[in-house]
Write a protein that holds these residues in place. Sequence first.
Motif, short mmCIF file in Angstrom:
data_model
loop_
_atom_site.label_atom_id
_atom_site.label_comp_id
_atom_site.label_asym_id
_atom_site.label_seq_id
_atom_site.Cartn_x
_atom_site.Cartn_y
_atom_site.Cartn_z
N VAL A 53 0.86 -1.24 0.13
CA VAL A 53 0.13 0.08 0.11
C VAL A 53 0.80 1.22 -0.05
O VAL A 53 1.80 1.31 0.79
CB VAL A 53 -0.89 0.03 1.12
CG1 VAL A 53 -1.94 1.29 1.08
CG2 VAL A 53 -1.77 -1.31 1.42
N TYR A 54 0.63 2.31 -0.99
CA TYR A 54 1.59 3.42 -0.93
C TYR A 54 0.84 4.40 0.01
O TYR A 54 -0.28 4.30 0.32
CB TYR A 54 1.43 3.98 -2.51
CG TYR A 54 2.15 3.23 -3.37
CD1 TYR A 54 3.55 3.05 -3.53
CD2 TYR A 54 1.36 2.16 -4.31
CE1 TYR A 54 4.13 2.53 -4.29
CE2 TYR A 54 2.14 1.50 -4.88
CZ TYR A 54 3.51 1.29 -5.11
OH TYR A 54 4.21 0.48 -6.10
N GLY A 55 1.91 5.24 0.52
CA GLY A 55 1.64 5.99 1.48
C GLY A 55 0.80 7.15 1.18
O GLY A 55 0.06 7.72 1.72
N TRP A 58 -0.01 11.14 -5.95
CA TRP A 58 0.46 12.33 -6.58
C TRP A 58 -0.26 13.46 -6.11
O TRP A 58 -1.63 13.21 -6.07
CB TRP A 58 0.87 12.31 -8.07
CG TRP A 58 1.96 11.16 -8.48
CD1 TRP A 58 2.09 9.98 -8.58
CD2 TRP A 58 3.25 11.35 -8.42
NE1 TRP A 58 2.97 9.48 -8.84
CE2 TRP A 58 4.11 10.37 -8.74
CE3 TRP A 58 3.97 12.77 -8.35
CZ2 TRP A 58 5.39 10.32 -8.95
CZ3 TRP A 58 5.33 12.68 -8.49
CH2 TRP A 58 6.05 11.62 -8.85
N SER A 59 0.12 14.69 -5.75
CA SER A 59 -0.65 15.91 -5.37
C SER A 59 -1.36 16.39 -6.72
O SER A 59 -2.38 16.99 -6.44
CB SER A 59 0.24 16.80 -4.66
OG SER A 59 1.41 17.36 -5.45
N SER A 60 -0.95 16.22 -7.90
CA SER A 60 -1.39 16.65 -8.89
C SER A 60 -1.31 15.71 -10.10
O SER A 60 -0.24 15.01 -10.05
CB SER A 60 -0.71 17.99 -9.40
OG SER A 60 0.44 17.86 -9.81
N LYS A 124 13.46 8.03 -7.32
CA LYS A 124 14.04 8.57 -6.13
C LYS A 124 12.62 9.15 -5.23
O LYS A 124 12.49 8.94 -3.90
CB LYS A 124 15.11 9.51 -5.83
CG LYS A 124 16.53 8.80 -6.20
CD LYS A 124 17.70 9.72 -5.82
CE LYS A 124 18.94 9.08 -6.08
NZ LYS A 124 20.23 9.86 -5.91
N ILE A 125 12.20 10.08 -5.81
CA ILE A 125 11.10 10.95 -5.35
C ILE A 125 10.00 10.02 -5.07
O ILE A 125 9.43 10.17 -3.91
CB ILE A 125 10.66 11.97 -6.14
CG1 ILE A 125 11.69 13.10 -6.34
CG2 ILE A 125 9.32 12.47 -5.78
CD1 ILE A 125 11.38 14.20 -7.47
N ARG A 126 9.80 9.08 -5.75
CA ARG A 126 8.71 8.14 -5.61
C ARG A 126 8.99 7.23 -4.32
O ARG A 126 8.06 6.89 -3.31
CB ARG A 126 8.36 7.06 -6.69
CG ARG A 126 7.64 7.74 -8.01
CD ARG A 126 7.04 6.70 -8.91
NE ARG A 126 8.13 5.71 -9.20
CZ ARG A 126 8.01 4.39 -8.52
NH1 ARG A 126 7.24 4.14 -7.67
NH2 ARG A 126 9.04 3.55 -8.89
N GLN A 127 10.22 6.69 -4.08
CA GLN A 127 10.75 5.85 -2.97
C GLN A 127 10.53 6.94 -1.66
O GLN A 127 10.19 6.28 -0.68
CB GLN A 127 11.86 5.39 -3.24
CG GLN A 127 11.92 4.35 -4.33
CD GLN A 127 13.25 3.72 -4.78
OE1 GLN A 127 14.51 4.39 -4.14
NE2 GLN A 127 13.34 2.99 -5.46
N PRO A 132 2.87 6.21 -5.94
CA PRO A 132 2.78 4.95 -7.08
C PRO A 132 3.36 5.18 -8.26
O PRO A 132 3.67 6.46 -8.67
CB PRO A 132 1.05 4.87 -7.26
CG PRO A 132 0.91 6.27 -6.86
CD PRO A 132 1.61 6.90 -5.80
N GLU A 133 4.00 4.20 -9.14
CA GLU A 133 4.42 4.40 -10.37
C GLU A 133 3.35 4.56 -11.40
O GLU A 133 2.84 3.60 -11.79
CB GLU A 133 5.47 3.19 -10.70
CG GLU A 133 6.38 3.30 -11.82
CD GLU A 133 7.09 2.26 -11.93
OE1 GLU A 133 6.90 1.13 -11.40
OE2 GLU A 133 8.36 2.40 -12.56
N ASP A 134 2.80 5.63 -11.37
CA ASP A 134 1.64 6.03 -11.98
C ASP A 134 1.76 6.93 -13.16
O ASP A 134 2.60 7.96 -12.84
CB ASP A 134 0.66 6.74 -11.19
CG ASP A 134 -0.74 6.64 -11.89
OD1 ASP A 134 -1.14 5.77 -12.50
OD2 ASP A 134 -1.58 7.52 -11.39
#
Length: 191
Positions: A53-55, A58-60, A124-127, A132-134
């Motif tokens: 589960v991702y925390g 993306w904000s946009s 890096k930002i995603r980690q 999510p890788e979206d």
Amino acid sequence: MYTPSDNSQPSFGQPTPKSTPPPFDQPPPLPPASFNQSALPPPWAGAQPLGVVYGSQWSSGLCDCTTDVSNCCITCWCPCITFGQIAEIADKGTTSCAVHGVLYTILLTVTGCQFIYSCMYRSKIRQQYMLPEDPCNDCLLHFCCEPCAMCQEYRELKHRGFDMSLGWHGNMEKQHQAVVTPPYAPAGMKR
């Protein structure tokens, strides 16, 4: 802890007892306490494990570039500036914005494969923020739509409280100034 009630082992020549599968309305039995976690495949060996589960999200969106028009224009005409700002924040100030921007420009002009360098910072930002890788793989996203991807990363870091024009060290100084400043009390006042 689970201990079997019958410790007897079948002797040589006796058939071993067959175990029956649990009914469909019951969950499968848990593995014994000596379950070897290292027997599982590493996370990079394939798809994400079930139950990850991702925390946050993306904000946009990827195509919301017009919400920050100035960044959109800078990214279209001089992507090395936006990339340098993103990379400095993602690297936590280990390398400056200028160094990242120059490396990006060299890769862009000499090889045309700058997207490989920039997609590493999206990862890096995603980690760091468990994003999510979206909508697809980071490298494919930067290959097909690099300006939109960099604008989204810029907006995400800005949304998380970074002033992108200050860089990593400027943001850390700003944060410490806000926290360290003690309240002032006049010398003549007593309790």
